[in-house]
Design a protein around this motif. Structure first.
Motif, mmCIF file in Angstrom:
data_model
loop_
_atom_site.group_PDB
_atom_site.id
_atom_site.type_symbol
_atom_site.label_atom_id
_atom_site.label_comp_id
_atom_site.label_asym_id
_atom_site.label_seq_id
_atom_site.Cartn_x
_atom_site.Cartn_y
_atom_site.Cartn_z
ATOM 1 N N LYS A 1 0.841 -1.192 0.000
ATOM 2 C CA LYS A 1 0.000 0.000 0.000
ATOM 3 C C LYS A 1 0.882 1.251 0.000
ATOM 4 C CE LYS A 1 -3.887 -2.130 2.452
ATOM 5 N NZ LYS A 1 -4.774 -2.055 3.652
ATOM 6 N N GLY A 2 0.408 2.258 -0.683
ATOM 7 C CA GLY A 2 1.145 3.513 -0.732
ATOM 8 C C GLY A 2 2.312 3.512 -1.695
ATOM 9 N N SER A 3 2.308 2.583 -2.652
ATOM 10 C CA SER A 3 3.412 2.539 -3.615
ATOM 11 C C SER A 3 3.467 3.808 -4.464
ATOM 12 C CB SER A 3 3.274 1.316 -4.525
ATOM 13 O OG SER A 3 2.029 1.338 -5.224
ATOM 14 N N GLY A 4 2.295 4.400 -4.732
ATOM 15 C CA GLY A 4 2.280 5.656 -5.483
ATOM 16 C C GLY A 4 2.971 6.774 -4.729
ATOM 17 N N GLY A 5 2.751 6.825 -3.414
ATOM 18 C CA GLY A 5 3.422 7.837 -2.601
ATOM 19 C C GLY A 5 4.920 7.628 -2.541
ATOM 20 N N ILE A 6 5.331 6.354 -2.501
ATOM 21 C CA ILE A 6 6.771 6.063 -2.489
ATOM 22 C C ILE A 6 7.419 6.480 -3.798
ATOM 23 C CG2 ILE A 6 8.474 4.216 -2.318
ATOM 24 C CD1 ILE A 6 6.526 2.721 -0.524
ATOM 25 N N LEU A 7 6.733 6.205 -4.916
ATOM 26 C CA LEU A 7 7.262 6.640 -6.216
ATOM 27 C C LEU A 7 7.362 8.155 -6.284
ATOM 28 C CD1 LEU A 7 5.390 4.232 -8.659
ATOM 29 C CD2 LEU A 7 7.827 4.250 -8.142
ATOM 30 N N MET A 8 6.371 8.847 -5.734
ATOM 31 C CA MET A 8 6.420 10.305 -5.703
ATOM 32 C C MET A 8 7.592 10.796 -4.862
ATOM 33 S SD MET A 8 5.036 13.073 -6.824
ATOM 34 C CE MET A 8 3.490 12.399 -7.477
ATOM 35 N N TYR A 9 7.861 10.090 -3.763
ATOM 36 C CA TYR A 9 8.996 10.454 -2.908
ATOM 37 C C TYR A 9 10.322 10.316 -3.668
ATOM 38 C CZ TYR A 9 12.676 9.837 0.568
ATOM 39 O OH TYR A 9 13.848 9.929 1.273
ATOM 40 N N PHE A 10 10.486 9.205 -4.386
ATOM 41 C CA PHE A 10 11.711 9.015 -5.163
ATOM 42 C C PHE A 10 11.826 10.066 -6.269
ATOM 43 C CE2 PHE A 10 11.767 4.518 -3.587
ATOM 44 C CZ PHE A 10 13.015 4.573 -3.024
ATOM 45 N N MET A 11 10.703 10.423 -6.863
ATOM 46 C CA MET A 11 10.727 11.441 -7.907
ATOM 47 C C MET A 11 11.162 12.789 -7.343
ATOM 48 S SD MET A 11 7.657 12.495 -10.531
ATOM 49 C CE MET A 11 7.447 10.775 -10.978
ATOM 50 N N MET A 12 10.649 13.142 -6.171
ATOM 51 C CA MET A 12 11.048 14.398 -5.529
ATOM 52 C C MET A 12 12.506 14.345 -5.081
ATOM 53 S SD MET A 12 7.642 15.160 -3.239
ATOM 54 C CE MET A 12 8.445 16.540 -2.442
ATOM 55 N N ALA A 13 12.969 13.162 -4.664
ATOM 56 C CA ALA A 13 14.348 13.039 -4.197
ATOM 57 C C ALA A 13 15.351 13.315 -5.307
ATOM 58 C CB ALA A 13 14.572 11.636 -3.628
ATOM 59 N N MET A 14 14.978 13.028 -6.556
ATOM 60 C CA MET A 14 15.887 13.285 -7.672
ATOM 61 C C MET A 14 16.101 14.764 -7.921
ATOM 62 S SD MET A 14 15.181 10.359 -10.564
ATOM 63 C CE MET A 14 13.449 10.701 -10.769
ATOM 64 N N THR A 15 15.211 15.614 -7.411
ATOM 65 C CA THR A 15 15.321 17.059 -7.635
ATOM 66 C C THR A 15 16.049 17.773 -6.507
ATOM 67 O OG1 THR A 15 13.190 17.535 -6.562
ATOM 68 C CG2 THR A 15 13.144 16.993 -8.906
ATOM 69 N N VAL A 16 16.346 17.075 -5.415
ATOM 70 C CA VAL A 16 16.991 17.711 -4.259
ATOM 71 C C VAL A 16 18.503 17.607 -4.411
ATOM 72 C CG1 VAL A 16 17.226 17.716 -1.756
ATOM 73 C CG2 VAL A 16 15.028 17.142 -2.801
ATOM 74 N N PRO A 17 19.247 18.704 -4.386
ATOM 75 C CA PRO A 17 20.708 18.633 -4.535
ATOM 76 C C PRO A 17 21.370 18.095 -3.281
ATOM 77 C CG PRO A 17 20.010 20.903 -4.162
ATOM 78 C CD PRO A 17 18.754 20.087 -4.324
ATOM 79 N N ILE A 18 22.416 17.310 -3.478
ATOM 80 C CA ILE A 18 23.124 16.700 -2.353
ATOM 81 C C ILE A 18 23.834 17.759 -1.514
ATOM 82 C CG2 ILE A 18 25.182 16.332 -3.751
ATOM 83 C CD1 ILE A 18 23.834 14.154 -0.838
ATOM 84 N N GLN A 19 24.098 18.948 -2.082
ATOM 85 C CA GLN A 19 24.796 19.992 -1.335
ATOM 86 C C GLN A 19 24.041 20.400 -0.078
ATOM 87 O OE1 GLN A 19 24.353 19.863 -4.528
ATOM 88 N NE2 GLN A 19 26.207 20.425 -5.653
ATOM 89 N N LEU A 20 22.723 20.238 -0.064
ATOM 90 C CA LEU A 20 21.939 20.605 1.111
ATOM 91 C C LEU A 20 22.241 19.716 2.308
ATOM 92 C CD1 LEU A 20 18.427 21.255 -0.512
ATOM 93 C CD2 LEU A 20 20.110 22.950 0.205
ATOM 94 N N PHE A 21 22.754 18.504 2.059
ATOM 95 C CA PHE A 21 22.959 17.541 3.132
ATOM 96 C C PHE A 21 24.427 17.334 3.471
ATOM 97 C CE2 PHE A 21 19.133 16.403 0.741
ATOM 98 C CZ PHE A 21 18.179 16.435 1.747
ATOM 99 N N LEU A 22 25.335 18.053 2.818
ATOM 100 C CA LEU A 22 26.760 17.822 3.051
ATOM 101 C C LEU A 22 27.165 18.136 4.485
ATOM 102 C CD1 LEU A 22 28.604 19.005 -0.196
ATOM 103 C CD2 LEU A 22 28.210 16.687 0.627
ATOM 104 N N PHE A 23 26.696 19.263 5.022
ATOM 105 C CA PHE A 23 27.104 19.643 6.380
ATOM 106 C C PHE A 23 26.597 18.659 7.430
ATOM 107 C CE2 PHE A 23 26.454 21.928 10.382
ATOM 108 C CZ PHE A 23 27.760 22.318 10.651
ATOM 109 N N PRO A 24 25.291 18.331 7.460
ATOM 110 C CA PRO A 24 24.852 17.345 8.463
ATOM 111 C C PRO A 24 25.484 15.971 8.267
ATOM 112 C CG PRO A 24 23.070 17.887 6.940
ATOM 113 C CD PRO A 24 24.151 18.884 6.713
ATOM 114 N N LEU A 25 25.680 15.558 7.017
ATOM 115 C CA LEU A 25 26.333 14.273 6.776
ATOM 116 C C LEU A 25 27.774 14.287 7.279
ATOM 117 C CD1 LEU A 25 25.084 13.295 3.194
ATOM 118 C CD2 LEU A 25 24.678 12.028 5.312
ATOM 119 N N TYR A 26 28.476 15.381 7.012
ATOM 120 C CA TYR A 26 29.869 15.473 7.467
ATOM 121 C C TYR A 26 29.933 15.458 8.992
ATOM 122 C CZ TYR A 26 34.716 16.932 7.736
ATOM 123 O OH TYR A 26 36.067 16.978 7.997
#
Length: 280
Positions: free
Chosen positions: A105-130
């Motif tokens: 259930k909710g496979s459509g929402g998961i696909l939407m999440y992956f689609m949105m994730a492709m548009t988010v730049p990794i630079q936003l997460f470099l500081f917390p990841l580091y």
């Protein structure tokens, strides 16, 4: 009428081939120029970069290999790319199988999440990841860094694998279920051979991207002992920025494995892209 049609077809083919030849020349000329200049002395490159060398200087490659520490760099690049490909293939295969048939259930929402994730730049997460990696003492850890690369390439890989699973007839899975196969057996023995072109396509794409990756590897793989081949080459720019012959030889050393790998996997890569484009 037939003669006129034939002339138009010949003219059209001539124009198409002429355009393709021009594009091939534009793409290959810079590479050929780098290869030619890698066998020349720096003074000859400055004097005339388009001329052929009268003497072949193979010592440029020896010096470039030693200075760029490519022996260690290639090992680190293979480790980084290999770990990334392994994580991607396992996770994207399982996710693609689940999302292809709306098995949860909710496979459509998961696909939407992956689609949105492709548009988010990794630079936003470099500081917390580091910050997290530094707290857990994972800076310079190649397998840990490959997990970040895998997360970056995961959304596209999941979409590609889902497309390949959609092309598999549902009757195959139903027949395996009737014979008593569980989910793991269905995926490994039934689905995997059918979607193998997709696995090769995803593996080639992820391998090439992770091999050439710079931002994440330069941030989390600190210290020369952890440098990949790409980082080793870029580190030479400061010391050998004025010696173009060494830099040209280093560039050839860096791109040669990529070209050879792609030429060997080209047939499977094209077949995978074509078979995966049938259904989305």
């Amino acid at each position: 009428m037939a003669v006129t049609s034939k002339k138009k077809r010949v003219a059209s083919n001539f124009i198409i081939h002429a355009v393709l030849l021009i594009l091939v020349f534009i793409c290959l000329f810079p590479i050929a120029l780098v290869v030619i200049n890698s066998f020349k002395e720096n003074a000859d490159i400055v004097r005339n970069p388009l001329a052929l060398s009268q003497v072949i200087h193979l010592e440029n490659y020896i010096q470039a290999w030693e200075t760029g520490k490519f022996a260690k760099g290639f090992i680190n690049s293979v480790k980084l790319s290999g770990c990334t490909i392994l994580i991607i293939l396992v996770c994207s295969t399982l996710a693609g199988y689940v999302l292809s048939g709306k098995r949860i259930k909710g496979s459509g929402g998961i696909l939407m999440y992956f689609m949105m994730a492709m548009t988010v730049p990794i630079q936003l997460f470099l500081f917390p990841l580091y910050y997290v990696y530094a707290r857990f003492n994972l800076i310079g850890n190649i397998p840990a860094t490959s997990m970040i690369l895998a997360a970056v390439y995961m959304p596209l890989s999941v979409f590609l694998m889902r497309t390949f699973f959609l092309n598999v007839p549902r009757d195959l899975e139903e027949a395996a279920r009737i014979d008593g196969a569980n989910t793991a057996q269905v995926i490994w023995h039934v689905m995997r051979p059918v979607v193998s072109p997709g696995l090769i396509t995803v593996g080639v794409l992820v391998g090439l991207q992770s091999w050439n990756e710079y931002l994440i590897s330069s941030t989390f793989l600190q210290g020369e002992k952890n440098f990949t081949a790409t980082l080793g080459f870029l580190a030479m720019n400061g010391s050998y920025g004025s010696n173009m012959s060494i830099l040209m030889a280093s560039a050839v050393i860096l791109i040669a494995p990529i070209v050879i790998f792609f030429l060997c996997a080209q047939k499977y890569f094209v077949d995978g892209m074509v078979s995966g484009a049938v259904k989305g």
